[in-house]
Every structure is written in structure tokens, then in C-alpha cells.
Design an enzyme around this catalytic site. Structure first.
Site, PDB file in Angstrom:
ATOM      1  N   GLU A  99       0.831  -1.214   0.000  1.00 48.27           N
ATOM      2  CA  GLU A  99       0.000   0.000   0.000  1.00 48.27           C
ATOM      3  C   GLU A  99       0.864   1.261   0.000  1.00 48.27           C
ATOM      4  O   GLU A  99       1.260   1.749   1.062  1.00 48.27           O
ATOM      5  CB  GLU A  99      -0.951   0.012   1.210  1.00 48.27           C
ATOM      6  CG  GLU A  99      -1.847   1.249   1.226  1.00 48.27           C
ATOM      7  CD  GLU A  99      -2.802   1.316   2.407  1.00 48.27           C
ATOM      8  OE1 GLU A  99      -2.714   0.484   3.314  1.00 48.27           O
ATOM      9  OE2 GLU A  99      -3.649   2.225   2.414  1.00 48.27           O
ATOM     10  N   LYS A 117      -2.421  -2.182  -3.191  1.00 51.00           N
ATOM     11  CA  LYS A 117      -3.492  -1.324  -2.654  1.00 51.00           C
ATOM     12  C   LYS A 117      -3.119   0.130  -2.902  1.00 51.00           C
ATOM     13  O   LYS A 117      -2.461   0.777  -2.069  1.00 51.00           O
ATOM     14  CB  LYS A 117      -3.670  -1.606  -1.151  1.00 51.00           C
ATOM     15  CG  LYS A 117      -4.678  -0.715  -0.452  1.00 51.00           C
ATOM     16  CD  LYS A 117      -5.099  -1.285   0.883  1.00 51.00           C
ATOM     17  CE  LYS A 117      -5.988  -0.311   1.628  1.00 51.00           C
ATOM     18  NZ  LYS A 117      -6.700  -0.921   2.753  1.00 51.00           N
TER      19      LYS A 117
HETATM   20  P1  13P Z   1      -9.420   4.178   3.882  1.00 52.52           P
HETATM   21  O1  13P Z   1     -10.243   3.367   2.913  1.00 52.52           O
HETATM   22  O2  13P Z   1     -10.231   4.802   4.972  1.00 52.52           O
HETATM   23  O3  13P Z   1      -8.477   5.120   3.196  1.00 52.52           O
HETATM   24  O4  13P Z   1      -8.508   3.139   4.671  1.00 52.52           O
HETATM   25  C1  13P Z   1      -7.909   2.119   3.985  1.00 52.52           C
HETATM   26  C2  13P Z   1      -6.658   1.731   4.655  1.00 52.52           C
HETATM   27  O5  13P Z   1      -6.440   0.582   4.944  1.00 52.52           O
HETATM   28  C3  13P Z   1      -5.667   2.785   4.950  1.00 52.52           C
HETATM   29  O6  13P Z   1      -4.445   2.195   5.290  1.00 52.52           O
END
Ligand code: 13P
Length: 342
Positions: free
Chosen positions: A177, A222
């Protein structure tokens, strides 16, 4: 190719399903509880998350996996059942956030580096024994006049690659991510700037993953969508957001990656669903593209629950509805009429 890792990654992006990000740190969930005037106690955190995980319609039909926080993966319900067992009973996978947060980059207080690599090999083995089959690590990139710098982009990408290697060694699928923020106080950038930085970040991440010998068939990406900053004066249409997001992914993400699961990043519920659906309505996507939302899945549900036992069925209905709408979106089949006719 490691088939076990690939099987888990494929399950995470099963068509019509997506991931519930319920891995808020105690400090972050405290902010959410503040909105409903609820004390951020261990019991309240447990009760809230148990309410979500017992939403059987959502969990069985639309949620492939849940990302947990360290406290939650060890927690039991009031009746003595592990919360992980409740998730597994719905045929959903258990995931775990393993980074320890974005900390100021040394000698540069305006950017962050995500920490948590020390001792991670041992923690991953423990999490596997507690039921985790996938993990999450979030690198944070903020756009401002002078940032991000090449050093911050590279350092965060390298940390993601080192984390991914440790996960694959432990038979855990890493969610990669690298979030380019849309909602910081400095987020005045337009969509073009988001496109430029996201493309740069993703290219750097995949270079580092390659250098670390990561099996791309055993990861999930992600990313953020390509979207203007929250305080940008130039608005962009949903068409442009979907088109630029897909273009950026096609230019940077190898086809060997089984799936992409977006974060919501500060978009409201409907925007996050609409944009996901529009990305998916384009033909010839080489990956399964779905959601891994935190706020955009939970916001209405937490407000409906408000910490009260009598509101649990209503909050579960709201959560199931949002999960169902995002399921349609992951298939490119959502439209606004479905919001009222469910
Ligand atoms: P949000 O969808 O609220 O951005 O959170 C996703 C997430 O896992 C952030 O690390």
C-alpha cells in the site's frame, strides 16, 4: 510460482468481493469514536468490530478478507470466541496490519517513513499461527510544493519491498500500500500532479519489488485512485478520475499481479463506489480490481451503531448495503438507482 500465496491472493480478489480494512490503530479508531461520543475502551473497540464481523450477509457474500489490528487478532468476543474465528466462519480471510506507523523521516520533518521492519520476521510467524494469511503495510507520500523528494519515495518503496519479502518467506500474502494522500492539510494538488506522483511512486515500488525478488503472483496492490487533493480548486469529473486511474495502473503495474484493491483515502461512500465501478466498467483490465476500504465501508455503520446494543441490527444492515454496493462496483455494475432499491 508459490501456489499457496497465489491461491490466497486470488481469493482476496474473488470477483464480486473485496476487503474490509478494520485495522485502525487505537489512536485512529479513537477519532472515529469521538464522532459518536464514545469512549475508546478495549471493550468498545471489540464490540464495534464484532458487530461488523457478525454481519453475516456482508461477510459471507461480499467480503473476502478483513485487515485487523494487533489487538483485534488476539481478542475474544464476550462469549469467548476469537474474533478471527467469527471471520473464518464466513469463509473470509484474516489479515493483519504489520507496520508500526509513518514516522518523521530523519533530518526532514515534512515527510514520513513507515516503520516496523525490526523483529518483523518473528511477528509474522506469530501472526500466521494466529490465523493471518495476508498482511498490510502502508507507505505514505504527501504532495506539496517541494515534496515528495526522490529519497522519500525510494525509502518508502524499499521498506515495502523488505516487508513483502519477509511476508512471502512466512507464507503470508503482502498487501503493498503506497498511498499518495488526497486528504492532508496540504492537499491542494490537481489531478495531473496526483497522476505524475502516483506513476512515479508505483514505478519505484515495482522496481524495488523486483530487486527484492518478490513473486508478483503472490501480492495484492493497494493504491490510491488518481484524484485531485481535497483542497484543490480545480474539480475533476468521475470520468476523468476513472480514466486517469486506469491509465496510471496500466503504465505501471505488471500483469503478473493478481489483484488491485483500492483504498478510499477520504472519498465519501458514494464517490468511492462510483469510481471503483467506473474503473471496472472499462474492458480488458488485466487484473481483478476491487475495494479495500476503511472509511468508505464503515462510516455510515459506525454512525448508525453509535455504541448502542439496540442499534446493532440497523448498523449491520447499513454495513451490508455498503458492502453490496461495492460488490456491484467491483464488477463494474453499480449505478445510483441501486442505492435506493436495495
Ligand atoms: P481508507 O479506505 O479509509 O483510506 O482506509 C484504507 C486503509 O487501509 C488505509 O491504510
Amino acid at each position: 510460482m508459490n501456489k499457496k500465496l497465489n491461491d490466497v491472493a486470488q481469493m482476496m480478489v474473488t470477483p464480486g468481493k473485496g476487503i474490509l480494512a478494520a485495522d485502525e490503530s487505537n489512536a485512529t479508531i479513537a477519532k472515529r469514536f469521538n464522532q459518536i461520543d464514545l469512549e475508546c475502551s478495549e471493550d468498545n473497540r471489540r464490540n464495534y468490530r464484532e458487530m461488523l464481523f457478525r454481519s453475516s450477509d456482508a461477510m459471507k457474500n461480499y467480503i473476502s478478507g478483513v485487515i485487523l489490528y494487533d489487538e483485534t487478532i488476539r481478542q475474544k468476543s464476550e462469549t469467548g470466541e476469537y474474533l478471527t474465528a467469527i471471520i473464518q466462519e464466513s469463509n473470509s480471510l484474516v489479515g493483519i496490519k504489520v507496520d508500526t506507523g509513518a514516522k518523521p523521516l530523519a533530518l526532514d520533518n515534512s515527510q514520513t517513513i513507515t516503520e516496523g521492519l525490526d523483529g518483523l520476521r518473528e511477528r509474522l510467524n506469530e501472526y500466521y499461527n494466529l490465523g493471518a494469511r495476508f498482511a498490510k503495510w502502508r507507505g505514505v507520500i504527501e504532495i506539496s510544493k517541494d515534496n515528495p523528494t526522490p529519497y522519500a519515495v525510494k525509502s518508502n518503496a524499499q521498506a515495502l519491498a523488505r516487508y513483502a519479502a519477509l511476508c512471502q518467506e512466512a507464507n503470508i500474502v503482502p498487501i503493498i500500500e503506497p498511498e499518495v494522500l488526497m486528504d492532508s492539510k496540504n492537499s491542494i494538488h490537481n489531478i495531473k500532479e496526483c497522476e505524475r506522483v502516483t506513476t512515479w511512486v508505483l514505478n519505484t515500488v515495482f522496481q524495488e519489488l523486483s530487486d527484492a525478488d518478490i513473486e508478483l503472483e503472490g501480492i495484492i496492490l493497494k493504491p490510491n485512485m488518481v484524484i485531485p487533493g481535497k483542497f484543490c480548486k480545480e474539480k475533476s469529473s468521475s470520468d476523468e478520475i476513472a480514466e486517469k486511474t486506469l491509465k496510471c495502473l496500466k503504465e505501471t503495474v505488471p500483469h503478473a499481479v493478481p489483484g488491485i484493491a483500492f483504498l478510499s483515502g477520504g472519498q465519501n461512500d458514494i464517490e468511492a463506489t462510483r469510481h471503483l465501478s467506473m474503473v471496472n466498467s472499462a474492458s480488458n483490465n488485466p487484473w481483478n480490481i476491487t475495494f479495500s476500504y476503511g472509511r468508505a465501508l464503515q462510516h455510515k455503520s459506525i454512525m448508525t451503531w453509535a455504541g448502542k446494543t439496540e442499534n446493532i441490527p440497523g448498523a449491520q444492515n447499513v454495513f451490508s448495503h455498503r458492502a453490496k454496493m461495492n460488490s456491484f462496483a467491483s464488477l463494474g455494475k453499480w449505478n445510483f438507482n441501486l442505492e435506493n432499491n436495495d
